[in-house]
Design a protein around this motif. Structure first.
Motif, short mmCIF file in Angstrom:
data_model
loop_
_atom_site.label_atom_id
_atom_site.label_comp_id
_atom_site.label_asym_id
_atom_site.label_seq_id
_atom_site.Cartn_x
_atom_site.Cartn_y
_atom_site.Cartn_z
N GLU A 94 -1.72 9.56 7.84
CA GLU A 94 -2.83 9.36 7.99
C GLU A 94 -4.09 9.85 8.32
OE1 GLU A 94 -5.16 8.68 4.80
OE2 GLU A 94 -3.21 9.65 3.92
N LYS A 110 1.22 -1.29 0.15
CA LYS A 110 -0.11 -0.08 -0.14
C LYS A 110 0.39 1.44 -0.25
CE LYS A 110 -4.08 -2.10 2.20
NZ LYS A 110 -4.67 -1.76 4.51
N SER A 111 1.94 1.02 1.17
CA SER A 111 3.21 2.21 0.74
C SER A 111 3.42 2.86 -1.28
CB SER A 111 4.36 2.16 1.34
OG SER A 111 5.17 1.09 0.93
N LYS A 143 3.95 7.29 8.64
CA LYS A 143 3.53 7.05 7.90
C LYS A 143 1.58 6.80 8.35
CE LYS A 143 6.72 6.29 4.46
NZ LYS A 143 7.37 5.29 3.09
N GLU A 144 1.30 5.68 8.09
CA GLU A 144 0.56 5.70 9.26
C GLU A 144 -0.76 6.96 10.11
OE1 GLU A 144 -1.35 1.54 8.97
OE2 GLU A 144 0.54 1.66 9.52
#
Length: 279
Positions: A97, A11-12, A93-94
């Motif tokens: 988001e 997903k990244s 990163k997560e």
């Protein structure tokens, strides 16, 4: 010959780049090994494997060389732009988001001013103190990413923000006295504009949180999340019982902190002290 690794598309952006690189390499005519592609682009076959498994991020010049070697028509150059937008540390990163989706964020910070409240100059000093060998491009990318996050504070539809700062955050000099004074005045201005609530946990009061960062996020249609960060590592917590314990620690720290009004006064006093001090 380098041992080829297999990575299903992820997903990244980094994983997507790697999976596309692998697909393009294997679909080349004739099929190209990692070793051969590496030789054509002046890196090792093992390094190509690291790109394909998302362990390493390529520099733009390598993306251009691979595009030429595989005759992709610039596919990897365009995907590299996607990587540029992924400027946060992998462990954050997560959390970044989720931060953009939250309706409330309550955060405790023990060491530095939280990212959403930072000025560019303060952010620059923080990054350089942690990684003094960053290139100017890397440094500018990180600052830009952090400043992009601060748009949440200005957004009237953004999350409601409540911060508890250990007194050390406003006393410690980051960058210079001038940078610190400007940073504290920036936070004070956000408070006066009613964009954030800030409380200071003073030195003479014990509280439940003593180090690092704890962020508690709530959402309209999803369970709450906690994010804990220390040096070079962070963890998202979605287990409800553990989240409840984090919430309790945050509440205890908030109870021990000064009132918002007293906190603003202390913040402005610290800003004045930084202004009058010499570097």
């Amino acid at each position: 010959m380098a041992k080829e690794k297999i990575l299903p598309p992820g997903k990244s952006p980094r994983e997507f780049y790697g999976s596309e690189l692998k697909r393009l390499r294997e679909s080349a005519t004739p099929r190209m090994s990692q070793e051969k592609l590496g030789a054509m682009t002046f890196v090792s076959g093992a390094y190509i494997g690291l790109l394909e498994t998302a362990v390493r991020v390529p520099q733009i010049d390598l993306s251009l060389r691979i595009d030429e070697a595989l005759s992709t028509g610039g596919v990897l150059e365009r995907l590299h732009d996607l990587l540029e937008f992924s400027r946060f540390a992998d462990y954050f990163k997560e959390a970044a988001e989720f931060e953009s989706q939250a309706v409330t964020i309550g955060e405790f910070a023990a060491l530095v001013v939280p990212g959403l409240l930072q000025t560019p100059e303060y952010a620059r000093a923080i990054f350089l103190s942690a990684q003094p060998l960053l290139t100017e491009d890397e440094l500018n990318n990180r600052i830009a990413a952090r400043m992009e996050r601060t748009n949440l504070v200005a957004d009237p539809d953004g999350p409601k923000l409540w911060y508890i700062l250990d007194e050390a955050v406003i006393r410690r000099t980051i960058g210079s006295q001038k940078i610190m004074a400007a940073q504290l005045h920036h936070v004070a201005e956000l408070i006066k504009r009613r964009r954030v609530i800030v409380q200071i946990a003073p030195f003479d009061r014990a509280h439940a949180l003593l180090e690092g960062i704890l962020s508690l996020m709530t959402f309209l249609d999803a369970p709450p999340l906690a994010y804990i960060e220390g040096p070079h590592a962070g963890q998202l917590i979605d287990d409800y019982q553990l989240f409840a314990r984090c919430q309790e620690s945050y509440d205890l720290a908030r109870a021990a902190a000064l009132s918002p009004e007293a906190s603003l006064a202390l913040l402005l006093s610290a800003a004045e002290e930084h202004e009058n001090a010499r570097d």
